[in-house]
Scaffold this active site. Structure first.
Site, PDB file in Angstrom:
ATOM      1  N   SER A  23       0.839  -1.214   0.000  1.00 24.29           N
ATOM      2  CA  SER A  23       0.000   0.000   0.000  1.00 24.29           C
ATOM      3  C   SER A  23       0.871   1.260   0.000  1.00 24.29           C
ATOM      4  CB  SER A  23      -0.882   0.027   1.249  1.00 24.29           C
ATOM      5  OG  SER A  23      -1.827  -1.004   1.199  1.00 24.29           O
ATOM      6  N   ARG A 122     -13.989  -6.728 -10.523  1.00 23.30           N
ATOM      7  CA  ARG A 122     -14.038  -6.038  -9.222  1.00 23.30           C
ATOM      8  C   ARG A 122     -14.813  -4.720  -9.336  1.00 23.30           C
ATOM      9  NH1 ARG A 122      -8.391  -6.434  -6.240  1.00 23.30           N
ATOM     10  NH2 ARG A 122      -9.719  -5.781  -4.505  1.00 23.30           N
ATOM     11  N   GLN A 169      -9.147   2.377  -0.279  1.00 26.49           N
ATOM     12  CA  GLN A 169      -9.082   2.690  -1.714  1.00 26.49           C
ATOM     13  C   GLN A 169     -10.129   3.748  -2.064  1.00 26.49           C
ATOM     14  OE1 GLN A 169      -9.283  -1.115  -3.715  1.00 26.49           O
ATOM     15  NE2 GLN A 169      -7.246  -1.704  -2.998  1.00 26.49           N
ATOM     16  N   ASP A 315      -6.810  -8.110   4.900  1.00 24.13           N
ATOM     17  CA  ASP A 315      -5.956  -8.886   3.979  1.00 24.13           C
ATOM     18  C   ASP A 315      -5.319 -10.093   4.663  1.00 24.13           C
ATOM     19  OD1 ASP A 315      -6.551  -7.114   1.975  1.00 24.13           O
ATOM     20  OD2 ASP A 315      -4.655  -6.011   2.107  1.00 24.13           O
ATOM     21  N   LYS A 342     -12.418  -9.134  -3.148  1.00 28.39           N
ATOM     22  CA  LYS A 342     -10.950  -9.017  -3.215  1.00 28.39           C
ATOM     23  C   LYS A 342     -10.460  -9.699  -4.501  1.00 28.39           C
ATOM     24  CE  LYS A 342     -10.481  -6.668   0.507  1.00 28.39           C
ATOM     25  NZ  LYS A 342     -10.133  -5.255   0.372  1.00 28.39           N
TER      26      LYS A 342
HETATM   27  C1  S3P Z   1      -5.609  -1.248   0.124  1.00 25.40           C
HETATM   28  C2  S3P Z   1      -6.819  -1.238   0.756  1.00 25.40           C
HETATM   29  C3  S3P Z   1      -7.609  -2.441   1.061  1.00 25.40           C
HETATM   30  C4  S3P Z   1      -6.763  -3.704   0.961  1.00 25.40           C
HETATM   31  C5  S3P Z   1      -5.920  -3.709  -0.273  1.00 25.40           C
HETATM   32  C6  S3P Z   1      -4.980  -2.517  -0.284  1.00 25.40           C
HETATM   33  C7  S3P Z   1      -4.915   0.014  -0.128  1.00 25.40           C
HETATM   34  O1  S3P Z   1      -8.668  -2.551   0.144  1.00 25.40           O
HETATM   35  O2  S3P Z   1      -7.587  -4.842   1.008  1.00 25.40           O
HETATM   36  O3  S3P Z   1      -5.161  -4.903  -0.341  1.00 25.40           O
HETATM   37  O4  S3P Z   1      -3.706   0.009  -0.437  1.00 25.40           O
HETATM   38  O5  S3P Z   1      -5.556   1.068  -0.034  1.00 25.40           O
HETATM   39  P1  S3P Z   1     -10.065  -1.768   0.347  1.00 25.40           P
HETATM   40  O6  S3P Z   1      -9.809  -0.334   0.231  1.00 25.40           O
HETATM   41  O7  S3P Z   1     -10.942  -2.280  -0.755  1.00 25.40           O
HETATM   42  O8  S3P Z   1     -10.562  -2.180   1.695  1.00 25.40           O
END
Ligand code: S3P
Length: 432
Positions: A23, A122, A169, A315, A342
């Site tokens: 991230s 997705r 996200q 995750d 996911k």
């Molecule tokens: C992430 C946010 C999470 C996570 C993903 C990475 C990010 O997803 O599951 O692996 O880097 O912002 P969501 O925002 O859909 O919860």
């Protein structure tokens, strides 16, 4: 391709630095690209997802030089990206496509974003709905809900968005659009999701205000280039944490792991289950807390995992489910519907693959129930193209009675290149 893992019945011992946080690596490229000046990044994750982010920003006209895990980005400023001549291919990366949708909502040109088969399934409406409210012009399959997606950005206005999902996200996409909008942009989430964007924006000199699950920023702020040191990814560390916990005589130290509270739910959950995990040498990398983690074999007891805890370990649920098969009692995981959207439907993926190995596990509407302790038998299982399912199955092979064959294991490179080298390094002959 497939990989065959023999039943080792070994302990896990030694010291390891797992690769950089996925991230944070994505965000370093994105914010570095729209900053003024030259940003340097160390500890960058060379996983396929983050390399795809680099490729996308190169197509947007940014000069990025990558040398092993060091990256140099010549920032173009908030208004400096160029219209791409080609489509932007994000591969398997949900973070890249959703955050890019936010960023490109503010740019006055046309872009098309697409990815692999998993990305095509997705949901993007969770970001396109608020971005359209901010006046972005976005279209895609199924009324703008699925990639390929096209964006023509510019002339945004700030909004206050109450997100129905706790998703970093979604929050980050809106904040990146908000940076280019007129007025104030605010996001309120139902529970706090990972806050790397907020922390890194601050490191780049952006002023924002935060109050519990609400974050606001004024548009038209400039970002100042900086140096980002990326912590090791707690999501990758989690696989070896659980490996050490569920094997006998294990003792490992994982170096420089990010322990941001919005990500460290896996440690909290495992400690509540009785895990021996201690933090050594706590310190900060930029605005992110890190520590070395000392983990030893433990007798685990199952607990319920639900509510606000879910976003902080979303995750890690595949590897937590494996831990639950080796703990006394029943683990109930609730409020985790997000797992269905996911890289795979992870409720189905975890349940089918662990059941195949012999676990007592059932899916529920919003999670799963796992009864421990069960012997895992081994056999042929499938990553289903999902890196975290592949790694969870590889760790499971350590305690299986017979050999485990994992299909499509190459997807592990999405977040953890050289996973099997590190796995091998920690396996030592049994001492019991
Ligand atoms: C992430 C946010 C999470 C996570 C993903 C990475 C990010 O997803 O599951 O692996 O880097 O912002 P969501 O925002 O859909 O919860």
């Amino acid at each position: 391709m497939t990989i065959t893992l023999n039943p080792h019945h070994t302990s896990i011992r030694g010291e390891l630095k797992v690769p950089g946080d996925k991230s944070i690596s994505h965000r370093a490229i994105m914010l570095g690209s729209i900053a003024e000046g030259t940003t340097t990044v160390s500890g960058f994750l060379l996983g396929e997802d983050c390399l795809n982010t680099i490729q996308c920003f190169k197509k947007l006209g940014v000069s990025i030089e990558q040398n092993d895990d060091h990256v140099t980005i010549i920032g173009k400023g908030i208004d400096g990206l160029n219209e791409p001549e080609d489509v932007l291919n994000v591969g398997n990366s949900g973070t890249t496509i959703r955050l890019l949708l936010g960023l490109l909502s503010g740019t006055p040109f046309h872009s098309i974003l697409l990815g692999d088969e998993s990305i095509a399934k997705r949901p993007m409406d969770r970001v396109t709905i608020p971005l359209k409210k901010m006046r972005a012009k976005i279209d895609g399959r199924n009324d703008g809900s699925y990639p390929p997606i096209s964006v023509r950005g510019g002339n945004l206005r700030g909004i206050h968005y109450h997100s129905p999902v706790a998703s970093a996200q979604v929050k980050s996409a809106i904040l990146l659009a908000g940076l280019q909008a007129d007025g104030l942009t605010t996001v309120t989430e139902p529970a706090l999701s990972r806050d790397h964007t907020e922390r890194m924006l601050t490191a780049f000199g952006v002023k924002l205000t935060r109050d519990k699950t609400t974050v606001s920023l004024q548009g038209k702020q400039k970002l100042k280039a900086t140096h980002i040191q990326v912590p090791s990814d707690i999501s990758s560390a989690a696989f070896f944490i659980v490996a050490a916990l569920i094997t006998k005589n294990s003792d490992i130290v994982l170096k420089d792991v990010g322990i941001n509270r919005t990500r460290s739910g896996i440690i909290d959950a495992l400690k509540l289950m009785g895990a021996n995990i201690t933090f050594i040498n706590e310190r900060m990398f930029n605005d992110e807390p890190v520590a070395d983690l000392h983990v030893t074999s433990s007798n685990l007891k199952n607990i319920e995992i639900s509510g606000d805890m879910i976003p902080s370990l979303i995750d890690e649920i595949p590897i937590l489910a494996l831990a639950a098969t080796q703990a006394e009692g029943q683990m109930v995981i609730k409020d985790a519907e997000e797992l269905k959207v996911k890289e795979t439907n992870r409720i189905d993926a975890i349940v089918t693959q662990l059941k195949q190995l012999g676990a007592a596990i059932e899916s529920t509407e919003d999670g799963m129930k796992i009864t421990g302790k069960t012997k895992l038998l081994g056999g042929t299982v499938h990553s289903l193209g999902d890196h975290r399912i592949g790694m969870m199955l590889a760790i499971a092979s350590l305690i299986c009675e017979k050999e485990t064959v994992i299909t499509d294991e190459e997807c592990i490179g999405i977040s953890y290149p050289h996973f099997f080298n590190d796995f091998q390094k920690l396996i030592t002959p049994a001492k019991y």
